[in-house]
Design a protein around this motif. Structure first.
Motif, PDB file in Angstrom:
ATOM      1  N   GLN A 116      46.890  31.452  26.125  1.00 53.57           N
ATOM      2  CA  GLN A 116      45.982  31.067  27.199  1.00 53.57           C
ATOM      3  C   GLN A 116      44.557  31.522  26.902  1.00 53.57           C
ATOM      4  O   GLN A 116      43.719  31.560  27.791  1.00 53.57           O
ATOM      5  CB  GLN A 116      46.457  31.658  28.523  1.00 53.57           C
ATOM      6  N   ALA A 117      44.289  31.847  25.670  1.00 52.57           N
ATOM      7  CA  ALA A 117      42.956  32.309  25.293  1.00 52.57           C
ATOM      8  C   ALA A 117      41.940  31.202  25.550  1.00 52.57           C
ATOM      9  O   ALA A 117      42.159  30.051  25.221  1.00 52.57           O
ATOM     10  CB  ALA A 117      42.938  32.692  23.811  1.00 52.57           C
ATOM     11  N   GLY A 118      40.823  31.584  26.127  1.00 49.78           N
ATOM     12  CA  GLY A 118      39.750  30.634  26.355  1.00 49.78           C
ATOM     13  C   GLY A 118      39.903  29.843  27.640  1.00 49.78           C
ATOM     14  O   GLY A 118      39.063  29.007  27.949  1.00 49.78           O
ATOM     15  N   MET A 119      40.941  30.086  28.363  1.00 47.87           N
ATOM     16  CA  MET A 119      41.120  29.334  29.602  1.00 47.87           C
ATOM     17  C   MET A 119      40.349  30.004  30.732  1.00 47.87           C
ATOM     18  O   MET A 119      40.386  31.215  30.902  1.00 47.87           O
ATOM     19  CB  MET A 119      42.604  29.258  29.993  1.00 47.87           C
ATOM     20  N   SER A 120      39.632  29.222  31.481  1.00 48.04           N
ATOM     21  CA  SER A 120      38.955  29.757  32.669  1.00 48.04           C
ATOM     22  C   SER A 120      39.064  28.688  33.744  1.00 48.04           C
ATOM     23  O   SER A 120      38.724  27.530  33.535  1.00 48.04           O
ATOM     24  CB  SER A 120      37.493  30.084  32.379  1.00 48.04           C
ATOM     25  N   LEU A 121      39.551  29.119  34.865  1.00 48.76           N
ATOM     26  CA  LEU A 121      39.718  28.191  35.975  1.00 48.76           C
ATOM     27  C   LEU A 121      38.859  28.666  37.129  1.00 48.76           C
ATOM     28  O   LEU A 121      39.060  29.746  37.669  1.00 48.76           O
ATOM     29  CB  LEU A 121      41.190  28.123  36.407  1.00 48.76           C
ATOM     30  N   GLY A 122      37.915  27.868  37.507  1.00 52.90           N
ATOM     31  CA  GLY A 122      37.096  28.180  38.667  1.00 52.90           C
ATOM     32  C   GLY A 122      36.176  29.378  38.475  1.00 52.90           C
ATOM     33  O   GLY A 122      35.973  29.882  37.373  1.00 52.90           O
ATOM     34  N   LYS A 123      35.617  29.824  39.550  1.00 56.55           N
ATOM     35  CA  LYS A 123      34.676  30.932  39.538  1.00 56.55           C
ATOM     36  C   LYS A 123      35.439  32.251  39.604  1.00 56.55           C
ATOM     37  O   LYS A 123      36.449  32.364  40.262  1.00 56.55           O
ATOM     38  CB  LYS A 123      33.755  30.807  40.753  1.00 56.55           C
ATOM     39  N   MET A 124      34.960  33.237  38.894  1.00 60.06           N
ATOM     40  CA  MET A 124      35.611  34.544  38.891  1.00 60.06           C
ATOM     41  C   MET A 124      35.457  35.184  40.261  1.00 60.06           C
ATOM     42  O   MET A 124      34.421  35.060  40.905  1.00 60.06           O
ATOM     43  CB  MET A 124      34.997  35.439  37.811  1.00 60.06           C
ATOM     44  N   ARG A 125      36.454  35.912  40.651  1.00 60.83           N
ATOM     45  CA  ARG A 125      36.432  36.563  41.949  1.00 60.83           C
ATOM     46  C   ARG A 125      35.799  37.952  41.786  1.00 60.83           C
ATOM     47  O   ARG A 125      36.184  38.734  40.929  1.00 60.83           O
ATOM     48  CB  ARG A 125      37.879  36.700  42.435  1.00 60.83           C
ATOM     49  N   MET A 126      34.838  38.213  42.599  1.00 60.94           N
ATOM     50  CA  MET A 126      34.115  39.488  42.527  1.00 60.94           C
ATOM     51  C   MET A 126      34.677  40.448  43.555  1.00 60.94           C
ATOM     52  O   MET A 126      34.663  40.179  44.752  1.00 60.94           O
ATOM     53  CB  MET A 126      32.632  39.297  42.797  1.00 60.94           C
ATOM     54  N   ILE A 127      35.179  41.566  43.074  1.00 57.17           N
ATOM     55  CA  ILE A 127      35.698  42.579  43.979  1.00 57.17           C
ATOM     56  C   ILE A 127      34.801  43.811  43.819  1.00 57.17           C
ATOM     57  O   ILE A 127      34.676  44.355  42.724  1.00 57.17           O
ATOM     58  CB  ILE A 127      37.162  42.920  43.641  1.00 57.17           C
ATOM     59  N   THR A 128      34.231  44.232  44.886  1.00 52.45           N
ATOM     60  CA  THR A 128      33.359  45.420  44.847  1.00 52.45           C
ATOM     61  C   THR A 128      33.835  46.423  45.861  1.00 52.45           C
ATOM     62  O   THR A 128      34.491  46.099  46.842  1.00 52.45           O
ATOM     63  CB  THR A 128      31.900  45.043  45.141  1.00 52.45           C
ATOM     64  N   ASN A 129      33.448  47.639  45.615  1.00 53.64           N
ATOM     65  CA  ASN A 129      33.828  48.716  46.492  1.00 53.64           C
ATOM     66  C   ASN A 129      32.575  49.300  47.115  1.00 53.64           C
ATOM     67  O   ASN A 129      32.245  50.446  46.908  1.00 53.64           O
ATOM     68  CB  ASN A 129      34.608  49.768  45.713  1.00 53.64           C
ATOM     69  N   ASP A 130      31.831  48.491  47.802  1.00 53.71           N
ATOM     70  CA  ASP A 130      30.600  48.962  48.458  1.00 53.71           C
ATOM     71  C   ASP A 130      30.948  49.584  49.783  1.00 53.71           C
ATOM     72  O   ASP A 130      31.663  48.996  50.585  1.00 53.71           O
ATOM     73  CB  ASP A 130      29.634  47.806  48.705  1.00 53.71           C
ATOM     74  N   GLU A 131      30.373  50.790  50.004  1.00 50.96           N
ATOM     75  CA  GLU A 131      30.599  51.432  51.285  1.00 50.96           C
ATOM     76  C   GLU A 131      29.303  51.344  52.080  1.00 50.96           C
ATOM     77  O   GLU A 131      28.330  51.980  51.755  1.00 50.96           O
ATOM     78  CB  GLU A 131      31.004  52.899  51.101  1.00 50.96           C
ATOM     79  N   LYS A 132      29.353  50.543  53.057  1.00 52.85           N
ATOM     80  CA  LYS A 132      28.175  50.409  53.929  1.00 52.85           C
ATOM     81  C   LYS A 132      28.466  51.082  55.247  1.00 52.85           C
ATOM     82  O   LYS A 132      29.510  50.909  55.825  1.00 52.85           O
ATOM     83  CB  LYS A 132      27.846  48.939  54.163  1.00 52.85           C
TER      84      LYS A 132
END
Length: 193
Positions: A176-192
Motif C-alpha cells: 500500500q506504499a504511496g497510497m493516500s486517500l483524502g485529507k489527513m486527519r489532524m489530531i492536536t492536544n491543545d489545552e485551551k
C-alpha cells in the motif's frame, strides 16, 4: 371447429421478457426431427411440422407420448389411459406417466420436463430436449459420451497441492506504499482554558 381455451393470464414485464427468451431457444428444425422420430416409433400418422403451434397441438393431449413410452418400454402405460381427451388434468396425468417412463429409461431430471411446459406452452424447448434424450437412450441421434474416470495416487494428489497455478496470480509486489486517500486527519492536544 376446435375451441382453444387459454386460462392463463397474459404475461407482462419481466415475466414476458423471460418467456420471450425461453421461446427464442426453441428450434423448429429439431422439433420437426423429433416429431418424425415419434411417428416412426409409434407408427402413427400426423403433421410433423416443427413450428411451435403444431408441436404443442400434436403432443399436448399426451397420447403420442404415451404411445412412444409403450413403444420403447411395452406395457408401461395401460391402453385404457391412451385415449384422447379435452380434460386438461387427464392430459397432464398422461404426460406425467410418459415422463416417468422416460426417467426410468435413464433420462435425467435436467433433461426432463413438467406437463405444464407442454400443455400450457410454458417451455416447449424443454419438451424437445427431453425427446432428444429419450431418442439417445433408444439409439436415435448422437451416441452419449462415456464416463472417463481417472484415479490418482496419493503421491500424485500431494504433488498437485504444492503447485500454485498462474491463474491465481501473485502478491509478491503488492503493497500500500504511496497510497493516500483524502485529507489527513489532524489530531492536536491543545489545552485551551
Amino acid at each position: 371447429m376446435s375451441i382453444c381455451r387459454n386460462y392463463r393470464a397474459p404475461k407482462y414485464g419481466d415475466a414476458r421478457d423471460t418467456q420471450m427468451k425461453i421461446n427464442k431457444k426453441y428450434d423448429s428444425e429439431c422439433a420437426g426431427e423429433m416429431l418424425n422420430w415419434v411417428a416412426s416409433m409409434t407408427g402413427e400418422s400426423f403433421n410433423t411440422a416443427g413450428d411451435m403451434d403444431n408441436f404443442q397441438e400434436v403432443l399436448k393431449d399426451g397420447v403420442l407420448l404415451g404411445k412412444l413410452a409403450n413403444a420403447l418400454k411395452p406395457g408401461s402405460i395401460p391402453a385404457k389411459k391412451l385415449k384422447s381427451t379435452t380434460l386438461s388434468f387427464k392430459q397432464m396425468e398422461l404426460i406425467q406417466l410418459a415422463v416417468d417412463v422416460f426417467k426410468q429409461m435413464g433420462v435425467k431430471d435436467t433433461e426432463s420436463f413438467q406437463s405444464v411446459d407442454l400443455t400450457e406452452r410454458v417451455n416447449l424447448n424443454q419438451v424437445v430436449i427431453c425427446l432428444q434424450s429419450v431418442g439417445r437412450k433408444a439409439g436415435h441421434g448422437p451416441k452419449e459420451a462415456q464416463e472417463n474416470r481417472r484415479d490418482f495416487s496419493d503421491e500424485q494428489l500431494k504433488a498437485g497441492q504444492s503447485v500454485i497455478g498462474l491463474q491465481m496470480g501473485t502478491n509478491q509486489h503488492a503493497s500500500q506504499a504511496g497510497m493516500s486517500l483524502g485529507k489527513m486527519r489532524m489530531i492536536t492536544n491543545d489545552e485551551k482554558q
